[in-house]
Motif scaffolding. Sequence first.
Motif, PDB file in Angstrom:
ATOM      1  N   LYS A   1       0.837  -1.208   0.000  1.00 57.85           N
ATOM      2  CA  LYS A   1       0.000   0.000   0.000  1.00 57.85           C
ATOM      3  C   LYS A   1       0.868   1.252   0.000  1.00 57.85           C
ATOM      4  O   LYS A   1       1.996   1.228   0.491  1.00 57.85           O
ATOM      5  CB  LYS A   1      -0.947  -0.012   1.192  1.00 57.85           C
ATOM      6  CG  LYS A   1      -0.304   0.195   2.536  1.00 57.85           C
ATOM      7  CD  LYS A   1      -1.315   0.149   3.644  1.00 57.85           C
ATOM      8  CE  LYS A   1      -2.085   1.415   3.794  1.00 57.85           C
ATOM      9  NZ  LYS A   1      -1.849   2.153   5.028  1.00 57.85           N
TER      10      LYS A   1
ATOM     11  N   PRO B   1       4.636   3.228  -2.210  1.00 55.83           N
ATOM     12  CA  PRO B   1       4.691   2.106  -1.266  1.00 55.83           C
ATOM     13  C   PRO B   1       6.141   1.867  -0.814  1.00 55.83           C
ATOM     14  O   PRO B   1       7.072   2.163  -1.559  1.00 55.83           O
ATOM     15  CB  PRO B   1       4.195   0.910  -2.082  1.00 55.83           C
ATOM     16  CG  PRO B   1       3.448   1.492  -3.208  1.00 55.83           C
ATOM     17  CD  PRO B   1       4.031   2.841  -3.490  1.00 55.83           C
TER      18      PRO B   1
ATOM     19  N   HIS C   1      -6.451  -0.961   0.161  1.00 59.93           N
ATOM     20  CA  HIS C   1      -5.341  -1.354   1.048  1.00 59.93           C
ATOM     21  C   HIS C   1      -5.691  -1.417   2.528  1.00 59.93           C
ATOM     22  O   HIS C   1      -4.861  -1.795   3.344  1.00 59.93           O
ATOM     23  CB  HIS C   1      -4.121  -0.447   0.850  1.00 59.93           C
ATOM     24  CG  HIS C   1      -3.688  -0.383  -0.578  1.00 59.93           C
ATOM     25  ND1 HIS C   1      -3.023  -1.414  -1.182  1.00 59.93           N
ATOM     26  CD2 HIS C   1      -3.858   0.578  -1.509  1.00 59.93           C
ATOM     27  CE1 HIS C   1      -2.793  -1.085  -2.453  1.00 59.93           C
ATOM     28  NE2 HIS C   1      -3.298   0.111  -2.667  1.00 59.93           N
TER      29      HIS C   1
ATOM     30  N   GLN D   1      -2.154  -5.372   6.958  1.00 58.15           N
ATOM     31  CA  GLN D   1      -1.306  -4.204   7.103  1.00 58.15           C
ATOM     32  C   GLN D   1      -0.598  -4.205   8.458  1.00 58.15           C
ATOM     33  O   GLN D   1       0.555  -3.804   8.585  1.00 58.15           O
ATOM     34  CB  GLN D   1      -2.217  -2.998   6.978  1.00 58.15           C
ATOM     35  CG  GLN D   1      -1.542  -1.679   6.995  1.00 58.15           C
ATOM     36  CD  GLN D   1      -2.557  -0.632   7.415  1.00 58.15           C
ATOM     37  OE1 GLN D   1      -3.761  -0.800   7.261  1.00 58.15           O
ATOM     38  NE2 GLN D   1      -2.067   0.448   7.960  1.00 58.15           N
TER      39      GLN D   1
END
Length: 513
Positions: free
Chosen positions: A170, A210, A435, A333
């Motif tokens: 992301k 990213p 994301h 994440q």
Amino acid sequence: MVRKKPPSSKSKPFAAAEKTENRRPSNSERSAYFARREAAKVLRSVLQGDAKRQAVGSIKSLVYSPSIKNKKATFALVCQTLKHLPIIKDVLESAAILNSKWKRQEELISIIVYDILFGQEISLVGGDAEKFLIGRKNALQSALAKLLVRKKVKSIENLIALYQPADVSKPCCVRVNTLKSDVDCALRELGKQFTVRKDDIVPDLLILPPHTDLHNHPLVLNGSAFLQGKASSMVAAVLAPKPGWEVLDACSAPGNKTVHLAALMGGKGKIIACELNKDRIKRLEDTVRLSGATNIEIRHGDFLNLNPRDSSFSKIRAILLDPSCSGSGTAAQRLDHLLPSHATDVTDTERLNKLSAFQKKALAHALSFPAVERVVYSTCSVNQIENEDVIISVLPLAASHGFQLVTPFPQWHRRGLPVFEGSEHLLRTDPIEDHEGFFIALFVKKSSINDSEEQTGIRNTPRALTTKKPHFKRHSHANRKFSVIPAVYSGVFKIWNSRLVMKRRIRRTKGLP
Ligand SMILES: C[S@@+](CC[C@H](N)C(=O)[O-])C[C@H]1O[C@@H](n2cnc3c(N)ncnc32)[C@H](O)[C@@H]1O
């Protein structure tokens, strides 16, 4: 007679190395030694939190806390060890080399075993644990070889692949803290090193490529900017409190949204930041200190126990409610896919039911503060039970207090699941496409609605949801968008959620572990 103290492994960690190898350890061996201890500390905290399903913080936030000195090496070690943890556990069990003393230092042992089998054994000089495990290197390697045979894979890469979920990449998002800096200034500063642009929706948010690592950037270290995802940065912006207001952040630690509120209010007015978990209060205090905000009052306690009739809340005009949730929208994440609990079934129904019950109570409570005009509800979950279902449950109460749902960021394309009339006012973000999977709902008191439209650019709802009960219809292809049985979409979203663990499912189907 003065007795000589025996050398302590803490004060002289390299005594063993000096004695056996007859040399002083190099600087890189010293720093690797300390990184292993710091990583073990973080790993312990992460695994304990994971086992209790009560994380003190994400892996990243724990590593980037001020107490960790060698952040880069520690982060890499924690992630790599977690990635290899199921293999390390299997190897240790089959090698059967640990007595109870070493089992008590399980995290440090895992980290050293990672270094011996997969990492940089070259710098494995230091304490007793290193010495003990290096002495048993053959047993460890032979246990690993047997594991490869047992799992029917030829290489370590294939073995690791058996345990790994899909990767997510992301963009790096950084929110400028306008209490300390301004967007153009930060843009110029970051632009010297990186490609950077303003976000098209969230004011004060900058987007970088990213893998940009800003953890040690001066703007982040001095609190001029906060590393915060786009969806997370939407929440306070949606609440849009005005300077001078009194605002309540109901479930506030670690305080990213609290300090965003403070910035939006230009440091004027008052924010009460409530937090139940004592361990997380310290992190909240650190965030507030770093932000430079001076109008935040921290309250340690249960939001549900705050009495809305208490005079200290009589002027609260806005409430941000970002309660504990399953975190299913940001699991990848936060590197949660590396944690053991992620190996269990994603549909932990009992846990979801409990979370949902709390979320419903908390939202109903937020709506009952007498002077409140705006309430934002958010989660980083993709589960309908924590999102649309929570909103549906409070609609009659919201109506009785004169609230209606208003559309946050109307230009955003992804809205709520169409499980009730009006769900188009809700905002969702997708864990894969955007994301991170977030959910945001905004309630505004009808009497203040024009005012808030001016302030935030938020569109008024064409359909008020204040007078009638949520309306469900049978699923039909002709009218699919707004008339669907909730359970149908609940199933769809379980599937969506499980994309994050799809690889594991495929493996299971194939009969692989
Ligand atoms: C999702 S986190 C909030 C994150 C925060 N808004 C931010 O952006 O940094 C939820 C927080 O709510 C706290 N919490 C859970 N139950 C609570 C309660 N009954 N009263 C107050 N805080 C609670 C949790 O300890 C946790 O710190």
